[in-house]
Design an enzyme around this catalytic site. Structure first.
Site, PDB file in Angstrom:
ATOM      1  N   ASP A 191      41.933  41.012  51.714  1.00 58.87           N
ATOM      2  CA  ASP A 191      41.746  40.153  50.548  1.00 58.87           C
ATOM      3  C   ASP A 191      40.581  39.190  50.750  1.00 58.87           C
ATOM      4  O   ASP A 191      40.681  38.242  51.534  1.00 58.87           O
ATOM      5  CB  ASP A 191      43.041  39.369  50.301  1.00 58.87           C
ATOM      6  CG  ASP A 191      43.003  38.573  48.999  1.00 58.87           C
ATOM      7  OD1 ASP A 191      42.049  38.741  48.228  1.00 58.87           O
ATOM      8  OD2 ASP A 191      43.936  37.790  48.775  1.00 58.87           O
ATOM      9  N   ASP A 395      34.767  39.631  44.276  1.00 62.21           N
ATOM     10  CA  ASP A 395      36.076  39.868  44.879  1.00 62.21           C
ATOM     11  C   ASP A 395      36.354  41.364  44.947  1.00 62.21           C
ATOM     12  O   ASP A 395      36.348  42.052  43.928  1.00 62.21           O
ATOM     13  CB  ASP A 395      37.153  39.159  44.053  1.00 62.21           C
ATOM     14  CG  ASP A 395      38.538  39.315  44.656  1.00 62.21           C
ATOM     15  OD1 ASP A 395      38.641  39.343  45.893  1.00 62.21           O
ATOM     16  OD2 ASP A 395      39.507  39.421  43.896  1.00 62.21           O
TER      17      ASP A 395
END
Length: 514
Positions: A191, A395
């Site tokens: 992540d 992201d």
């Protein structure tokens, strides 16, 4: 007294020349000003990367044992006596990981999309449309996660932990980690939008179900909980930590969507299986041993590896050992190809056509990697973005590219105009713009994103998702929160993050061959 390292000598002054000789003291203790000069010469003589052992009395450590074998002369000058020391006299083997593990300058590990047939999360009973729909829902959930700081959420969590409604977030890429001594293998979410490594631990007061056993810290010989007064505990801003009854540091991480993990902040050996079949481990990495974790996480996920910019992320902790840089190349997720998460020298992009843009730090959200998006060109027309709306989070865990509503509406209008085909609306979908004629999107003219100093041309496969045999949808969606540059738009690009140079670089590539 003086010490010669190589060809240079550090002399003590009259006020600090005395030294006590003691057979029961392991380390040689020197006055700070004198030690600093000696350490500087040792570093210069060895010329190898320093390996920091956190919370340890040893100040200067190396992970490559061979680096100390070529050490030049080291002489200690007492009054009337000069002692020549060998490496074994001034270096100590403190663990197998530190001395005998020859840490590469760069390494890579497998990174697998959660919907890939290679993934432990793959569900063969789901249709392609269901997977795309879930990915879209995860994207919108993820932007909610970014809507406020973890500190604000943690304050609410510490007061209302038992009553909190959980709206979980699901990561998109998985990686294997090896944790503890002896090491146990676990699948965790990679992540880039968070900054803590954590796994579910026993005993667990409230945990989501996972297929493998919980990590048991009592069975790891290298596990050590952090005290409330430790430096690592202080890296958790209030109110993201509390002090337990035994003076252990308790972390509280709550995301904007109210998913959470709570437990002991600790250190342990954490390693990775590299792409060449070897393994590399790092002693004393800080991680969260979660005893209270909730949300609709998949039972095959044991935790999360934070790759963000915060001080406790994997990237920040490895620091100089990987040159504070990492990269990935994401293949289209309808292929069976695994991708690589690369660190250190292996992370550098050497392909043609590399462009770079500054990485922006937001002091209110230091975890996230922000870029500056100045405009978007579709065909011959450009959407100019107001300066106040230009920051966008890059992201790897968000599928769609999410744009502020005012920007998205202009982009959608130009896409419709460029394609010139009838629109087909998917009922109750998070995908706003869909077409039934797949061939129609091949007529999309040039589509360029204009970041500061870098123009990136996107192809139709970066812009549209195939949701069924005859339906394609724009992989973008409006948001009233932070814009996010999602992973569909990043596919078939090498993407390198260089935290020292504060830049993100892109180069087109065939990521199925990486």
């Amino acid at each position: 007294m003086g010490i010669t390292v190589g060809q240079q000598t550090v002399q003590t002054g009259e006020s600090n020349g005395n030294i006590v000789i003691d057979s029961r003291t392991t380390l040689t203790i020197l006055p700070s000003s004198f030690y600093d000069q000696v350490e500087a010469l040792v570093k210069q003589a060895i010329g190898a990367d320093q390996f920091i052992v956190q919370e340890d009395p040893y100040k200067l450590c190396y992970s490559n044992a061979n680096s100390i074998q070529n050490f030049p002369n080291f002489d200690v000058h007492f009054t009337g006596a000069n002692l020549s020391l060998k490496p074994q006299n001034f270096f100590r083997l403190i663990s197998n990981d530190v001395i005998s593990n020859k840490l590469p300058k760069g390494f890579s590990i497998d990174l697998i999309h959660r919907d890939s047939p290679l993934s432990p999360l793959y569900n063969s009973s789901m249709t392609h449309w269901e997977r795309v729909q879930n990915a879209a829902l995860r994207s919108l959930s993820r932007v909610n996660r970014f809507r406020q700081s973890s500190s604000e959420n943690a304050a609410e969590m510490s007061e209302q932990l038992a009553q909190t409604d959980i709206i979980p977030d699901d990561g998109s890429y998985l990686m294997k980690i090896l944790i503890g001594s002896p090491p146990v293998q676990r699948w965790s979410v990679a992540d880039t939008g968070s900054d803590l490594i954590w796994v579910q631990c026993s005993p667990c007061t409230q945990c989501y179900h996972q297929d493998v056993s919980l990590f048991d810290p009592t069975k790891s010989s290298t596990y050590k909980s952090e005290s409330c007064g430790s430096r690592n505990c202080a890296l958790l801003p209030q109110p993201q930590h509390e002090c337990g009854s035994s003076n252990q540091c308790l972390y509280i991480y709550v995301y904007g969507d109210q998913s959470h993990t709570v437990g002991d902040l600790a250190t342990d050996s954490i390693g990775f299986g590299t792409s060449d079949g070897q393994s590399v481990s790092f002693p004393k990495l800080v991680f969260g041993c979660g005893h209270n974790n909730n949300g609709k996480f998949n039972r095959r996920m044991a935790g999360l590896v934070g790759l963000g910019n915060g001080p406790l992320s994997l990237i920040s902790q490895l620091g100089n050992q990987i040159g504070r840089q990492f990269s990935y190349c994401l293949p289209p997720f309808n292929t069976k190809a695994a991708t690589k998460l690369r660190f250190g020298e292996e992370a550098k992009i050497s392909a043609n056509g590399v462009v770079s843009t500054p990485m922006i730090t937001n002091p209110n959200n230091p975890t996230f990697y922000y870029l500056n998006l100045e405009g978007i060109t579709i065909g011959q027309q450009t959407v100019q973005i107001d300066e106040s709306d230009r920051t966008i989070i890059i992201d790897s865990g968000t599928t769609l590219t999410l744009l502020r509503s005012s920007i998205y509406e202009q982009v959608e209008t130009l896409v419709k105009k460029a394609i010139g085909a009838d629109q087909w609306i998917v009922q109750n979908s998070q995908l706003n713009l869909c077409y039934t004629n797949v061939n129609s999107i091949n007529n999309v003219p040039n589509f360029e994103l204009h970041f500061t100093g870098a123009n990136i041309s996107l192809k139709p496969q970066h812009l549209f998702l195939l949701v069924s045999n005859d339906v394609m949808c724009l992989a973008m969606s409006p948001t009233d929160r932070d814009s996010i540059y999602g992973n569909v738009a990043q596919m078939d690009f090498e993407v390198e993050y260089d935290l020292d140079q504060k830049k993100v670089s892109f180069a087109p590539a065939d990521c199925t061959k990486q």
